[in-house]
Design a protein around this motif. Structure first.
Motif, PDB file in Angstrom:
ATOM      1  N   MET A  51      11.220   1.652 -19.018  1.00 36.90           N
ATOM      2  CA  MET A  51      11.463   0.297 -18.527  1.00 36.90           C
ATOM      3  C   MET A  51      10.210  -0.363 -17.975  1.00 36.90           C
ATOM      4  O   MET A  51      10.048  -1.574 -18.070  1.00 36.90           O
ATOM      5  N   VAL A  52       9.338   0.412 -17.360  1.00 38.67           N
ATOM      6  CA  VAL A  52       8.095  -0.190 -16.865  1.00 38.67           C
ATOM      7  C   VAL A  52       6.986  -0.091 -17.914  1.00 38.67           C
ATOM      8  O   VAL A  52       5.818  -0.304 -17.634  1.00 38.67           O
ATOM      9  N   ARG A  53       7.389   0.218 -19.118  1.00 36.59           N
ATOM     10  CA  ARG A  53       6.512   0.270 -20.272  1.00 36.59           C
ATOM     11  C   ARG A  53       5.362   1.269 -20.132  1.00 36.59           C
ATOM     12  O   ARG A  53       4.240   1.012 -20.518  1.00 36.59           O
ATOM     13  N   LEU A  54       5.683   2.417 -19.554  1.00 40.76           N
ATOM     14  CA  LEU A  54       4.711   3.500 -19.496  1.00 40.76           C
ATOM     15  C   LEU A  54       5.376   4.814 -19.920  1.00 40.76           C
ATOM     16  O   LEU A  54       5.410   5.777 -19.154  1.00 40.76           O
ATOM     17  N   PRO A  55       5.913   4.828 -21.149  1.00 40.47           N
ATOM     18  CA  PRO A  55       6.617   6.044 -21.552  1.00 40.47           C
ATOM     19  C   PRO A  55       5.644   7.201 -21.735  1.00 40.47           C
ATOM     20  O   PRO A  55       4.480   6.992 -22.086  1.00 40.47           O
ATOM     21  N   GLY A  56       6.135   8.399 -21.427  1.00 40.72           N
ATOM     22  CA  GLY A  56       5.359   9.595 -21.741  1.00 40.72           C
ATOM     23  C   GLY A  56       4.229   9.942 -20.790  1.00 40.72           C
ATOM     24  O   GLY A  56       3.412  10.795 -21.105  1.00 40.72           O
ATOM     25  N   VAL A  57       4.173   9.331 -19.620  1.00 41.96           N
ATOM     26  CA  VAL A  57       3.069   9.670 -18.704  1.00 41.96           C
ATOM     27  C   VAL A  57       3.494  10.688 -17.634  1.00 41.96           C
ATOM     28  O   VAL A  57       2.781  10.914 -16.666  1.00 41.96           O
ATOM     29  N   GLU A  58       4.650  11.324 -17.850  1.00 38.64           N
ATOM     30  CA  GLU A  58       5.207  12.232 -16.852  1.00 38.64           C
ATOM     31  C   GLU A  58       4.219  13.252 -16.281  1.00 38.64           C
ATOM     32  O   GLU A  58       4.235  13.550 -15.095  1.00 38.64           O
ATOM     33  N   ASP A  59       3.377  13.799 -17.158  1.00 36.40           N
ATOM     34  CA  ASP A  59       2.521  14.897 -16.704  1.00 36.40           C
ATOM     35  C   ASP A  59       1.195  14.459 -16.104  1.00 36.40           C
ATOM     36  O   ASP A  59       0.409  15.282 -15.644  1.00 36.40           O
ATOM     37  N   ARG A  69      16.682  10.239 -16.510  1.00 35.35           N
ATOM     38  CA  ARG A  69      16.527   9.001 -15.745  1.00 35.35           C
ATOM     39  C   ARG A  69      15.061   8.656 -15.522  1.00 35.35           C
ATOM     40  O   ARG A  69      14.677   7.476 -15.570  1.00 35.35           O
ATOM     41  N   VAL A  70      14.236   9.659 -15.297  1.00 37.42           N
ATOM     42  CA  VAL A  70      12.801   9.401 -15.133  1.00 37.42           C
ATOM     43  C   VAL A  70      12.241   8.827 -16.436  1.00 37.42           C
ATOM     44  O   VAL A  70      11.485   7.855 -16.437  1.00 37.42           O
ATOM     45  N   LYS A  71      12.672   9.419 -17.542  1.00 35.69           N
ATOM     46  CA  LYS A  71      12.205   8.961 -18.843  1.00 35.69           C
ATOM     47  C   LYS A  71      12.578   7.491 -19.054  1.00 35.69           C
ATOM     48  O   LYS A  71      11.756   6.669 -19.439  1.00 35.69           O
ATOM     49  N   ARG A  72      13.820   7.181 -18.750  1.00 33.97           N
ATOM     50  CA  ARG A  72      14.286   5.793 -18.932  1.00 33.97           C
ATOM     51  C   ARG A  72      13.536   4.827 -18.019  1.00 33.97           C
ATOM     52  O   ARG A  72      13.154   3.736 -18.415  1.00 33.97           O
ATOM     53  N   ASN A  74       0.811  -1.212   0.000  1.00 33.15           N
ATOM     54  CA  ASN A  74       0.000   0.000   0.000  1.00 33.15           C
ATOM     55  C   ASN A  74       0.842   1.258   0.000  1.00 33.15           C
ATOM     56  O   ASN A  74       0.455   2.289   0.513  1.00 33.15           O
ATOM     57  N   TYR A  75       2.002   1.133  -0.549  1.00 28.55           N
ATOM     58  CA  TYR A  75       2.885   2.277  -0.626  1.00 28.55           C
ATOM     59  C   TYR A  75       2.387   3.150  -1.765  1.00 28.55           C
ATOM     60  O   TYR A  75       2.890   3.136  -2.874  1.00 28.55           O
ATOM     61  N   ALA A  76       1.331   3.892  -1.487  1.00 26.29           N
ATOM     62  CA  ALA A  76       0.662   4.655  -2.535  1.00 26.29           C
ATOM     63  C   ALA A  76       1.577   5.749  -3.072  1.00 26.29           C
ATOM     64  O   ALA A  76       2.488   6.208  -2.389  1.00 26.29           O
ATOM     65  N   LEU A  77       1.309   6.152  -4.281  1.00 24.70           N
ATOM     66  CA  LEU A  77       2.024   7.296  -4.857  1.00 24.70           C
ATOM     67  C   LEU A  77       1.507   8.555  -4.180  1.00 24.70           C
ATOM     68  O   LEU A  77       0.432   8.561  -3.588  1.00 24.70           O
ATOM     69  N   PHE A  78       2.280   9.617  -4.259  1.00 24.87           N
ATOM     70  CA  PHE A  78       1.778  10.895  -3.737  1.00 24.87           C
ATOM     71  C   PHE A  78       0.663  11.359  -4.670  1.00 24.87           C
ATOM     72  O   PHE A  78       0.926  11.638  -5.843  1.00 24.87           O
ATOM     73  N   PRO A  79      -0.570  11.456  -4.171  1.00 25.74           N
ATOM     74  CA  PRO A  79      -1.699  11.698  -5.073  1.00 25.74           C
ATOM     75  C   PRO A  79      -1.686  13.077  -5.721  1.00 25.74           C
ATOM     76  O   PRO A  79      -2.212  13.262  -6.810  1.00 25.74           O
ATOM     77  N   HIS A  80      -1.093  14.057  -5.047  1.00 30.64           N
ATOM     78  CA  HIS A  80      -1.135  15.418  -5.585  1.00 30.64           C
ATOM     79  C   HIS A  80       0.114  15.799  -6.366  1.00 30.64           C
ATOM     80  O   HIS A  80       0.286  16.936  -6.773  1.00 30.64           O
ATOM     81  N   LYS A  81       0.997  14.813  -6.562  1.00 32.91           N
ATOM     82  CA  LYS A  81       2.184  15.084  -7.375  1.00 32.91           C
ATOM     83  C   LYS A  81       2.021  14.397  -8.730  1.00 32.91           C
ATOM     84  O   LYS A  81       1.382  13.352  -8.819  1.00 32.91           O
ATOM     85  N   THR A  82       2.621  14.988  -9.752  1.00 34.41           N
ATOM     86  CA  THR A  82       2.566  14.353 -11.076  1.00 34.41           C
ATOM     87  C   THR A  82       3.383  13.058 -11.038  1.00 34.41           C
ATOM     88  O   THR A  82       4.163  12.820 -10.113  1.00 34.41           O
ATOM     89  N   ILE A  83       3.212  12.259 -12.099  1.00 35.82           N
ATOM     90  CA  ILE A  83       3.999  11.034 -12.194  1.00 35.82           C
ATOM     91  C   ILE A  83       5.489  11.380 -12.214  1.00 35.82           C
ATOM     92  O   ILE A  83       6.295  10.732 -11.554  1.00 35.82           O
ATOM     93  N   PHE A  84       5.831  12.450 -12.939  1.00 40.24           N
ATOM     94  CA  PHE A  84       7.243  12.851 -12.982  1.00 40.24           C
ATOM     95  C   PHE A  84       7.774  13.083 -11.573  1.00 40.24           C
ATOM     96  O   PHE A  84       8.807  12.540 -11.176  1.00 40.24           O
TER      97      PHE A  84
END
Ligand code: ATP
Ligand code: MG
Length: 379
Positions: free
Chosen positions: A138-146, A131-134, A101-111
């Motif tokens: 690697m987890v096969r989710l390119p381009g979701v930074e924003d 490095r974020v891009k790479r 349950n180590y959730a992502l920070f909900p109010h921060k972008t994926i980047f």
């Protein structure tokens, strides 16, 4: 990134080098009166994926937390790459962590989520971006930074958590039941993903689960635990095929247990009289003396069912007549409960055949001696 390997290269590598990424020596963890981890000696070889497997409360999370530096051992030492880390704070251990349950920070972008660990390591901006891009590739989710986490599915969010863990190029990846919140199909997919990524990066991974299928399918080694203690350790096939005690045999796979007594050696076999009066042949071993109480273990998948017909020749030994009491489909397999004349009920799992046995049908049930495991009887 650590040296990367071609898939399949990992076992070969294991033989050549024996450097340890993590080692526990005589580790105990007590919480007041609760002994969460007891006398634990563990070695995690560089580049391997090792699973800690065991029922709820057996101490799996506690071990991960001690390696991470979130708990300190009551006794014993922990080494990371040969260095004793008992007194090293968490942020100096350079570990990647993913929890259920180590959730992502909900109010921060994926980047920002993925870049989180880099920020604290003062990595320059452009390098962070790369490095974020790479990591996302690697987890096969390119381009979701924003995007925001809420705009991703549960499985995708766990992949982002994976990207966040690997972006810091950790020396060890710690994963505590990271897939348990996902549904069955997604889990299967993520299991392969984690396995592939682990091999690609060659990063030592300690994976915690109480799901035996998960453990068997992805591990180089499995450590089976119960009540804070290690029960058995080995490759998946080894632990599955040669369980050292009742607990391990029961926890991994569907096992039949039948009490018996050793009659003696007969040729290449050990002959056992089981409590229903039948005689069963198990592999020969000097270890078993006549009169010794034993427990016979047979995996449900190891029984062969044969029609009880004149033109069918069944093997002479280890074949019994029984009646199908119950059967149920499990996708590609059928599960049967077969009752012998003396009342013993055996559980057999067969691949779905063209003509499954009916309830009430008389069948012959056979198990080759090599699939009869013998354990010392525990009382
Ligand atoms: N902070 C704590 N204080 C007291 N007892 C604890 C604490 N953390 C863990 N324990 C106890 O230590 C034992 C091992 O707990 P742990 O969380 O390591 O088990 P686990 O194998 O991860 O179980 P699960 O599969 O349910 O996650 C349990 O009996 C638990 O109640
Ligand atoms: Mg846990």
């Amino acid at each position: 990134m650590p040296k990367s390997f071609q898939p399949g290269e990992r076992r070969a590598l294991e033989k050549e080098s024996k450097s340890l990424a993590v080692e526990l020596k005589g580790v105990y963890k007590r919480f007041d009166k609760v002994v969460a981890v007891e006398k634990m000696d563990l070695e995690f070889e560089e580049g391997t994926l090792v699973t800690l497997l065991g029922p709820s409360g057996c101490g799996k999370t506690t071990i991960l937390r001690m390696i991470a530096g979130l708990e300190s051992p009551t006794e014993g030492d922990i080494f990371i790459q040969g260095k004793r880390v008992n007194d090293t704070p968490i942020h100096k251990r350079n570990l990647g962590m993913i929890f259920q349950n180590y959730a992502l920070f909900p109010h921060k972008t994926i980047f920002d989520n993925v870049a989180f660990g880099l920020k604290y390591r003062s990595v320059p901006r452009q390098e962070t971006r790369d490095r974020v891009k790479r990591a996302l590739e690697m987890v096969r989710l390119p381009g979701v930074e924003d995007r925001m986490p809420s705009q991703l599915s549960g499985g995708q969010q766990q992949r982002i958590a994976l990207a966040r863990a690997i972006v810091i190029e950790p020396v060890v990846l710690l994963m505590d039941e990271p897939l348990s919140a996902l549904d069955e199909n997604l889990r299967e997919e993520m299991r392969m993903e984690v396995d592939n990524l682990q091999q690609l990066l060659g990063v030592t991974t300690i994976f915690v689960t109480h799901d035996q299928r998960e453990a068997l399918s992805m591990s180089d080694r499995i450590v089976v635990m119960k009540d804070g203690r290690k029960q058995q350790e080995g490759g998946p096939e080894d632990v599955y095929n040669n369980p050292v005690n009742h607990f391990v045999a029961d926890f991994l796979g569907h096992s039949n247990f039948i009490n018996g007594e050793v009659l003696g050696r007969e040729g290449e076999y050990t002959k056992v009289r089981v409590e229903d009066g039948n005689e069963i042949y198990a592999p020969g071993s000097e270890a078993w003396k006549p009169g010794e109480p034993v427990e016979l273990v047979v995996r449900a998948q190891k029984f062969d069912l044969l029609p009880d017909k004149e033109d069918v020749t069944a093997p002479e030994i280890n074949t019994f007549k029984g009646i199908v009491k119950d059967r149920s489909y499990m996708g590609g397999e059928v599960s049967y409960f077969v009752e012998l004349a003396n009342g013993t009920v055996l559980h057999a799992i067969s691949m779905v055949s063209l003509k499954p046995y009916r309830r009430g049908e008389t069948v012959l049930i056979h198990v080759p001696p090599r699939h009869c495991g013998l354990l010392k009887r525990e009382n």
